[in-house]
Design a protein around this motif. Sequence first.
Motif, PDB file in Angstrom:
ATOM      1  N   GLY A  96       4.190  -2.755   9.146  1.00  0.00           N
ATOM      2  CA  GLY A  96       4.333  -4.205   9.268  1.00  0.00           C
ATOM      3  C   GLY A  96       3.533  -4.744  10.431  1.00  0.00           C
ATOM      4  N   THR A  97       3.674  -6.019  10.673  1.00  0.00           N
ATOM      5  CA  THR A  97       2.894  -6.703  11.710  1.00  0.00           C
ATOM      6  C   THR A  97       3.719  -6.890  12.966  1.00  0.00           C
ATOM      7  OG1 THR A  97       1.652  -7.881   9.999  1.00  0.00           O
ATOM      8  CG2 THR A  97       1.551  -8.775  12.242  1.00  0.00           C
ATOM      9  N   ASP A  98       3.123  -6.582  14.100  1.00  0.00           N
ATOM     10  CA  ASP A  98       3.771  -6.803  15.386  1.00  0.00           C
ATOM     11  C   ASP A  98       3.902  -8.308  15.632  1.00  0.00           C
ATOM     12  OD1 ASP A  98       3.851  -7.281  18.380  1.00  0.00           O
ATOM     13  OD2 ASP A  98       3.972  -5.100  18.350  1.00  0.00           O
ATOM     14  N   LEU A 114      -1.407  -5.052  13.022  1.00  0.00           N
ATOM     15  CA  LEU A 114      -0.711  -4.279  12.000  1.00  0.00           C
ATOM     16  C   LEU A 114      -0.307  -2.931  12.587  1.00  0.00           C
ATOM     17  CD1 LEU A 114       0.009  -4.346   8.908  1.00  0.00           C
ATOM     18  CD2 LEU A 114      -2.038  -2.935   8.590  1.00  0.00           C
ATOM     19  N   LYS A 115       0.925  -2.526  12.327  1.00  0.00           N
ATOM     20  CA  LYS A 115       1.404  -1.223  12.772  1.00  0.00           C
ATOM     21  C   LYS A 115       1.386  -0.262  11.588  1.00  0.00           C
ATOM     22  CE  LYS A 115       5.366  -2.626  14.400  1.00  0.00           C
ATOM     23  NZ  LYS A 115       6.697  -2.580  15.049  1.00  0.00           N
ATOM     24  N   VAL A 116       0.689   0.861  11.766  1.00  0.00           N
ATOM     25  CA  VAL A 116       0.647   1.895  10.745  1.00  0.00           C
ATOM     26  C   VAL A 116       1.013   3.226  11.392  1.00  0.00           C
ATOM     27  CG1 VAL A 116      -1.108   0.687   9.390  1.00  0.00           C
ATOM     28  CG2 VAL A 116      -1.817   2.376  11.084  1.00  0.00           C
ATOM     29  N   PRO A 120      -7.502  -7.003   8.171  1.00  0.00           N
ATOM     30  CA  PRO A 120      -7.379  -8.163   7.286  1.00  0.00           C
ATOM     31  C   PRO A 120      -7.116  -7.738   5.840  1.00  0.00           C
ATOM     32  CG  PRO A 120      -9.326  -8.336   8.687  1.00  0.00           C
ATOM     33  CD  PRO A 120      -8.810  -6.945   8.838  1.00  0.00           C
ATOM     34  N   GLY A 121      -6.171  -8.393   5.202  1.00  0.00           N
ATOM     35  CA  GLY A 121      -5.869  -8.087   3.803  1.00  0.00           C
ATOM     36  C   GLY A 121      -5.201  -6.746   3.598  1.00  0.00           C
ATOM     37  N   ALA A 122      -4.465  -6.282   4.604  1.00  0.00           N
ATOM     38  CA  ALA A 122      -3.812  -4.980   4.516  1.00  0.00           C
ATOM     39  C   ALA A 122      -2.713  -4.984   3.462  1.00  0.00           C
ATOM     40  CB  ALA A 122      -3.210  -4.614   5.872  1.00  0.00           C
ATOM     41  N   PRO A 123      -2.363  -3.811   2.931  1.00  0.00           N
ATOM     42  CA  PRO A 123      -1.249  -3.736   1.978  1.00  0.00           C
ATOM     43  C   PRO A 123       0.065  -4.087   2.653  1.00  0.00           C
ATOM     44  CG  PRO A 123      -2.015  -1.546   2.583  1.00  0.00           C
ATOM     45  CD  PRO A 123      -3.002  -2.515   3.142  1.00  0.00           C
ATOM     46  N   ALA A 124       1.065  -4.396   1.850  1.00  0.00           N
ATOM     47  CA  ALA A 124       2.349  -4.838   2.374  1.00  0.00           C
ATOM     48  C   ALA A 124       3.050  -3.730   3.144  1.00  0.00           C
ATOM     49  CB  ALA A 124       3.239  -5.315   1.221  1.00  0.00           C
ATOM     50  N   GLY A 125       3.932  -4.137   4.051  1.00  0.00           N
ATOM     51  CA  GLY A 125       4.719  -3.192   4.820  1.00  0.00           C
ATOM     52  C   GLY A 125       5.555  -2.304   3.924  1.00  0.00           C
ATOM     53  N   GLY A 126       5.714  -1.040   4.330  1.00  0.00           N
ATOM     54  CA  GLY A 126       6.486  -0.090   3.561  1.00  0.00           C
ATOM     55  C   GLY A 126       5.649   0.757   2.615  1.00  0.00           C
ATOM     56  N   VAL A 153       4.722   6.616  -6.001  1.00  0.00           N
ATOM     57  CA  VAL A 153       4.782   8.075  -6.144  1.00  0.00           C
ATOM     58  C   VAL A 153       5.246   8.690  -4.829  1.00  0.00           C
ATOM     59  CG1 VAL A 153       3.447  10.166  -6.578  1.00  0.00           C
ATOM     60  CG2 VAL A 153       3.026   8.119  -7.943  1.00  0.00           C
ATOM     61  N   TYR A 154       4.749   8.135  -3.731  1.00  0.00           N
ATOM     62  CA  TYR A 154       5.215   8.505  -2.393  1.00  0.00           C
ATOM     63  C   TYR A 154       5.913   7.292  -1.786  1.00  0.00           C
ATOM     64  CZ  TYR A 154       2.171  12.600  -2.671  1.00  0.00           C
ATOM     65  OH  TYR A 154       1.576  13.765  -3.050  1.00  0.00           O
ATOM     66  N   ARG A 155       6.970   7.549  -1.039  1.00  0.00           N
ATOM     67  CA  ARG A 155       7.639   6.464  -0.339  1.00  0.00           C
ATOM     68  C   ARG A 155       8.275   7.004   0.924  1.00  0.00           C
ATOM     69  NH1 ARG A 155      13.423   5.807  -1.817  1.00  0.00           N
ATOM     70  NH2 ARG A 155      13.196   3.613  -1.342  1.00  0.00           N
ATOM     71  N   TRP A 156       8.680   6.069   1.778  1.00  0.00           N
ATOM     72  CA  TRP A 156       9.315   6.419   3.045  1.00  0.00           C
ATOM     73  C   TRP A 156      10.811   6.141   2.908  1.00  0.00           C
ATOM     74  CZ3 TRP A 156       7.112   9.081   6.800  1.00  0.00           C
ATOM     75  CH2 TRP A 156       7.690   9.118   8.063  1.00  0.00           C
ATOM     76  N   ALA A 157      11.642   7.145   3.219  1.00  0.00           N
ATOM     77  CA  ALA A 157      13.082   6.991   3.085  1.00  0.00           C
ATOM     78  C   ALA A 157      13.778   7.687   4.236  1.00  0.00           C
ATOM     79  CB  ALA A 157      13.566   7.576   1.755  1.00  0.00           C
ATOM     80  N   ASP A 158      14.547   6.924   5.009  1.00  0.00           N
ATOM     81  CA  ASP A 158      15.318   7.499   6.120  1.00  0.00           C
ATOM     82  C   ASP A 158      14.443   8.333   7.049  1.00  0.00           C
ATOM     83  OD1 ASP A 158      17.623   6.353   5.066  1.00  0.00           O
ATOM     84  OD2 ASP A 158      18.062   8.105   3.827  1.00  0.00           O
ATOM     85  N   GLU A 159      13.299   7.776   7.402  1.00  0.00           N
ATOM     86  CA  GLU A 159      12.365   8.439   8.325  1.00  0.00           C
ATOM     87  C   GLU A 159      11.765   9.716   7.747  1.00  0.00           C
ATOM     88  OE1 GLU A 159      11.263   7.060  11.207  1.00  0.00           O
ATOM     89  OE2 GLU A 159      12.401   5.355  10.463  1.00  0.00           O
TER      90      GLU A 159
END
Length: 313
Positions: free
Chosen positions: A173-175, A181-183, A201-207, A226-232
């Motif tokens: 997301g964005t600071d 943008l934080k990645v 600029p034009g980065a994909p959505a957070g998450g 296919v890949y996602r972030w869940a509980d760290e």
Amino acid sequence: MGTPVRTLSSLEDAVYGRITRLPLPVASPLRAAQIAGSRAGAVKHLLQASEALITLLGAIALMDAAAEGQPLKALNEQGAQRPTLGTWRTLLESLGGKPSQPTVPALKGQVRRGHGRAAITTLVDLRNRHAHEPHDVFMAQANTHHRTLLTALDDLLTAADWLSHHVLLRVEGTDELTRELKVRPLVGHDPKRSAVRLTWPGAPAGGQVVLLEVAAPSRWLALSPVYRWADEHLVVYGRTVDGEVHWQAGDGTGYAARTSQADPLWLLNFLTAAPVKRGQAALSSAARARLMQMDRTQLYESSGRIDLPLDEA
């Protein structure tokens, strides 16, 4: 003269020496294999690394083809509900050459032909033997399997050497203060990496979990869901059964998760309902340098040796 037989130590150096540059799902089991206390333990983790690598390559092929609106006939209903290693292999071989403007142009050639394709066949065959043979029978040949796995992994990683120029990352997301943008780079074997701040600029959505080419033209491809972030934890899609989606750890921690989903074909419908996101990131040279810089808290391992950065030794 035939091809010289490589020593086991040279194979280990070639495979394990890549750990810090590989995506987390592949690097974690490779690190576990490197420090395993037995040959059988190393074989177990090398099989996990093989499956993770083929899954990642297949996912890239699938998502890139979907992003371009290519027909996804290679992903049938059974494969969408319960993707196996064979499913990901089929997707790689069937879809890897489809996009006319691929995010990873090299996927059209090196991985799907020659040594890369032969290596995939070897790795899949060994994985299937491990799944169907009695454990004691399979591990009785652990020394042979160990060398075979290292050789095939080295061949496939050589064919996919472009992975070292890409970063798997999570968009956080964005600071709110700096508007940067934080990645979080998901590279190397340690899942607890520090976030990187950059202008995109034009980065994909957070998450989103994204594959990003660090060098220009900095093409990127969303690999969610296919890949996602869940509980760290980074998790990869496993199967959909009885109204639940099963997610498997993609970070070497053994973590597993389940989410509710009434539609057993949700993945197939997701891919065909709207184009998967991809594009090019207008990154500065400073941003590229930050993405490639390894976390200062991560140790650098090669062949069992641990080296600290010189100013910290």
